[in-house]
Motif scaffolding. Structure first.
Motif, mmCIF file in Angstrom:
data_model
loop_
_atom_site.group_PDB
_atom_site.id
_atom_site.type_symbol
_atom_site.label_atom_id
_atom_site.label_comp_id
_atom_site.label_asym_id
_atom_site.label_seq_id
_atom_site.Cartn_x
_atom_site.Cartn_y
_atom_site.Cartn_z
ATOM 1 N N HIS A 111 0.850 -1.187 0.000
ATOM 2 C CA HIS A 111 0.000 0.000 0.000
ATOM 3 C C HIS A 111 0.880 1.229 0.000
ATOM 4 C CE1 HIS A 111 -2.029 -3.373 1.861
ATOM 5 N NE2 HIS A 111 -3.092 -2.922 1.249
ATOM 6 N N GLU A 112 0.582 2.152 -0.898
ATOM 7 C CA GLU A 112 1.347 3.383 -1.017
ATOM 8 C C GLU A 112 0.827 4.393 -0.006
ATOM 9 O OE1 GLU A 112 3.881 6.391 -2.676
ATOM 10 O OE2 GLU A 112 3.907 4.217 -2.749
ATOM 11 N N HIS A 113 1.748 5.043 0.691
ATOM 12 C CA HIS A 113 1.350 6.149 1.541
ATOM 13 C C HIS A 113 2.422 7.213 1.530
ATOM 14 C CE1 HIS A 113 3.750 3.724 4.258
ATOM 15 N NE2 HIS A 113 3.813 4.754 5.078
ATOM 16 N N LEU A 114 2.047 8.423 1.962
ATOM 17 C CA LEU A 114 2.878 9.609 1.780
ATOM 18 C C LEU A 114 3.232 10.252 3.106
ATOM 19 C CD1 LEU A 114 0.829 11.273 -1.107
ATOM 20 C CD2 LEU A 114 2.773 9.736 -1.313
ATOM 21 N N HIS A 115 4.390 10.918 3.130
ATOM 22 C CA HIS A 115 4.878 11.652 4.285
ATOM 23 C C HIS A 115 4.604 13.131 4.073
ATOM 24 C CE1 HIS A 115 8.193 13.501 6.748
ATOM 25 N NE2 HIS A 115 7.663 12.662 7.618
ATOM 26 N N ARG A 116 3.853 13.735 4.993
ATOM 27 C CA ARG A 116 3.491 15.145 4.866
ATOM 28 C C ARG A 116 4.663 16.030 5.281
ATOM 29 N NH1 ARG A 116 -2.156 16.293 4.737
ATOM 30 N NH2 ARG A 116 -1.798 18.285 5.733
ATOM 31 N N GLY A 117 4.898 17.078 4.491
ATOM 32 C CA GLY A 117 5.980 17.995 4.794
ATOM 33 C C GLY A 117 5.501 19.374 5.188
ATOM 34 N N TYR A 118 4.227 19.495 5.557
ATOM 35 C CA TYR A 118 3.676 20.824 5.805
ATOM 36 C C TYR A 118 2.473 20.737 6.733
ATOM 37 C CZ TYR A 118 0.222 19.123 2.523
ATOM 38 O OH TYR A 118 -0.735 18.348 1.916
ATOM 39 N N GLY A 119 2.070 21.891 7.279
ATOM 40 C CA GLY A 119 0.806 22.026 7.985
ATOM 41 C C GLY A 119 0.801 21.449 9.388
ATOM 42 N N GLU A 120 -0.408 21.411 9.947
ATOM 43 C CA GLU A 120 -0.601 20.980 11.333
ATOM 44 C C GLU A 120 -0.108 19.555 11.565
ATOM 45 O OE1 GLU A 120 -4.364 20.256 14.415
ATOM 46 O OE2 GLU A 120 -4.717 21.061 12.412
ATOM 47 N N PHE A 121 -0.217 18.710 10.558
ATOM 48 C CA PHE A 121 0.166 17.300 10.712
ATOM 49 C C PHE A 121 1.477 16.977 10.001
ATOM 50 C CE2 PHE A 121 -4.442 17.381 11.363
ATOM 51 C CZ PHE A 121 -4.513 16.785 12.612
ATOM 52 N N LYS A 122 2.375 17.952 9.958
ATOM 53 C CA LYS A 122 3.692 17.744 9.362
ATOM 54 C C LYS A 122 4.356 16.514 9.996
ATOM 55 C CE LYS A 122 8.058 20.220 8.515
ATOM 56 N NZ LYS A 122 8.791 19.006 8.387
ATOM 57 N N ASP A 123 5.022 15.737 9.180
ATOM 58 C CA ASP A 123 5.760 14.529 9.583
ATOM 59 C C ASP A 123 4.868 13.332 9.882
ATOM 60 O OD1 ASP A 123 8.233 15.774 9.233
ATOM 61 O OD2 ASP A 123 8.221 16.554 11.277
ATOM 62 N N LYS A 124 3.559 13.477 9.728
ATOM 63 C CA LYS A 124 2.671 12.314 9.808
ATOM 64 C C LYS A 124 2.595 11.674 8.424
ATOM 65 C CE LYS A 124 0.867 12.795 14.043
ATOM 66 N NZ LYS A 124 0.826 11.742 15.066
ATOM 67 N N TRP A 125 2.082 10.444 8.387
ATOM 68 C CA TRP A 125 1.914 9.715 7.133
ATOM 69 C C TRP A 125 0.433 9.569 6.812
ATOM 70 C CZ3 TRP A 125 5.905 7.701 4.040
ATOM 71 C CH2 TRP A 125 7.198 7.907 4.548
ATOM 72 N N GLU A 126 0.112 9.538 5.510
ATOM 73 C CA GLU A 126 -1.275 9.429 5.071
ATOM 74 C C GLU A 126 -1.353 8.676 3.752
ATOM 75 O OE1 GLU A 126 -2.930 13.267 4.117
ATOM 76 O OE2 GLU A 126 -1.118 13.870 3.053
ATOM 77 N N PHE A 127 -2.524 8.124 3.477
ATOM 78 C CA PHE A 127 -2.779 7.555 2.161
ATOM 79 C C PHE A 127 -2.994 8.703 1.172
ATOM 80 C CE2 PHE A 127 -3.976 4.050 4.948
ATOM 81 C CZ PHE A 127 -3.312 3.001 4.327
ATOM 82 N N PRO A 128 -2.579 8.542 -0.074
ATOM 83 C CA PRO A 128 -2.770 9.624 -1.042
ATOM 84 C C PRO A 128 -4.239 9.801 -1.405
ATOM 85 C CG PRO A 128 -1.845 7.694 -2.131
ATOM 86 C CD PRO A 128 -1.873 7.393 -0.669
ATOM 87 N N GLY A 129 -4.582 11.013 -1.816
ATOM 88 C CA GLY A 129 -5.947 11.349 -2.194
ATOM 89 C C GLY A 129 -6.194 12.816 -1.922
ATOM 90 N N GLY A 130 -7.459 13.217 -1.889
ATOM 91 C CA GLY A 130 -7.760 14.615 -1.632
ATOM 92 C C GLY A 130 -9.234 14.917 -1.742
ATOM 93 N N LYS A 131 -9.539 16.199 -1.830
ATOM 94 C CA LYS A 131 -10.921 16.671 -1.815
ATOM 95 C C LYS A 131 -11.630 16.413 -3.144
ATOM 96 C CE LYS A 131 -10.183 20.393 1.503
ATOM 97 N NZ LYS A 131 -10.203 21.849 1.712
ATOM 98 N N VAL A 132 -12.921 16.130 -3.025
ATOM 99 C CA VAL A 132 -13.785 16.002 -4.195
ATOM 100 C C VAL A 132 -14.242 17.409 -4.582
ATOM 101 C CG1 VAL A 132 -15.919 15.023 -5.104
ATOM 102 C CG2 VAL A 132 -14.559 13.725 -3.444
ATOM 103 N N GLU A 133 -13.972 17.789 -5.821
ATOM 104 C CA GLU A 133 -14.377 19.106 -6.320
ATOM 105 C C GLU A 133 -15.824 19.053 -6.801
ATOM 106 O OE1 GLU A 133 -12.574 21.722 -6.020
ATOM 107 O OE2 GLU A 133 -10.637 20.825 -5.526
ATOM 108 N N PRO A 134 -16.501 20.215 -6.863
ATOM 109 C CA PRO A 134 -17.881 20.233 -7.364
ATOM 110 C C PRO A 134 -17.989 19.596 -8.755
ATOM 111 C CG PRO A 134 -17.315 22.365 -6.403
ATOM 112 C CD PRO A 134 -16.039 21.554 -6.429
ATOM 113 N N GLY A 135 -18.980 18.730 -8.925
ATOM 114 C CA GLY A 135 -19.203 18.067 -10.202
ATOM 115 C C GLY A 135 -18.442 16.766 -10.370
ATOM 116 N N GLU A 136 -17.560 16.416 -9.421
ATOM 117 C CA GLU A 136 -16.788 15.173 -9.509
ATOM 118 C C GLU A 136 -17.441 14.077 -8.682
ATOM 119 O OE1 GLU A 136 -12.056 16.069 -9.916
ATOM 120 O OE2 GLU A 136 -12.907 16.310 -7.928
#
Length: 116
Positions: free
Chosen positions: A3-28
């Motif tokens: 399973h692929e996961h990513l290391h965050r380099g920014y923001g409140e959760f810097k240095d935590k790991w997460e699965f890739p993905g993101g927000k659903v935009e309108p119409g998607e």
């Protein structure tokens, strides 16, 4: 299976790991959003497969509702465009990184699925 996961380099959760993905935009649809986000983050084309689960999690500043899918890469080689690092993990390594809280909820679902 890994399973692929990513290391965050920014923001409140810097240095935590997460699965890739993101927000659903309108119409998607969630599937279209995931294809777009993975292309933007990792520069690969994926096929969105079966839904694993929808994770609901309350962070202090917002509520997260996250649809999680099985997704094979169908074209390209991973290039990190937004994360500091990425790792492939097999089922015995899923707890070896410091996950974002909502993603921890997904790990048990993955482990149960991989036992089949």
């Amino acid at each position: 299976m890994t399973h692929e996961h990513l290391h965050r380099g920014y923001g409140e959760f810097k240095d935590k790991w997460e699965f890739p993905g993101g927000k659903v935009e309108p119409g998607e649809t969630p599937q279209q959003a995931l294809i777009r986000e993975i292309k933007e983050e990792l520069d690969v084309k994926i096929k969105v497969g079966e839904l694993i689960d929808t994770i609901e999690y309350d962070y202090p500043a917002f509520h997260l509702s996250m649809d999680c899918f099985w997704c094979p890469i169908v074209d390209g080689e991973i290039i990190l465009k937004e994360a500091e690092a990425a790792r492939w993990l097999d089922k015995d390594e899923l707890y070896s990184v410091d996950w974002l809280p909502a993603d921890i909820a997904l790990i048990e679902k993955l482990q149960n699925s991989l036992l089949m």
